[in-house]
Design an enzyme around this catalytic site. Sequence first.
Site, PDB file in Angstrom:
ATOM      1  N   GLY A   4       0.833  -1.207   0.000  1.00  0.00           N
ATOM      2  CA  GLY A   4       0.000   0.000   0.000  1.00  0.00           C
ATOM      3  C   GLY A   4       0.860   1.247   0.000  1.00  0.00           C
TER       4      GLY A   4
ATOM      5  N   TYR B 208      -2.931   7.525   5.359  1.00  0.00           N
ATOM      6  CA  TYR B 208      -2.769   8.719   4.527  1.00  0.00           C
ATOM      7  C   TYR B 208      -2.046   9.848   5.260  1.00  0.00           C
ATOM      8  CZ  TYR B 208      -5.790   6.379   1.183  1.00  0.00           C
ATOM      9  OH  TYR B 208      -6.316   5.476   0.293  1.00  0.00           O
TER      10      TYR B 208
END
Length: 150
Positions: free
Chosen positions: A90, A125
């Site tokens: 990711g 994030y």
Amino acid sequence: MKTEIRRVTKENWREIVQLKVAKGQESFIESNADSLLEAVFEGEDWVPVGLYSENQLVGFAMYGCYDSTNRSIWLDRFMIDEASQSHGLGKLFLEKICQYLPTEYELKQILLSFYPENQNARNFYEAYGFITTTKVDENGEEIYYLDVAH
């Protein structure tokens, strides 16, 4: 590790729709099949892509809705298949996409959103450098942005 971002085509779309997030994550993201339909029918210039590691499909992303006035683009979907999660892919692919988009578009910002209860997405994030806009979209998702070099 060789990684690639490849556009979804008639050759790979069936494999893309087979990807699934881990149990408990399903309510946080639309299915890849729904995303592909949106890319075809929504008219926002969405670009669906497969994420490949060592020539094996491991994830999916979709970006688009480019705003030339504000020089921003949405990273609207981003997922790693459940079988490939927890291996650092990711982070690797988020970095790859965030470096790639400014080479294709004149950008100041990359935008994305996620549900407030998705604490893993928030941590992920924010660790990369995305910052809250303090705004929420029509679905109740928090909108974040990343400033990119221009």
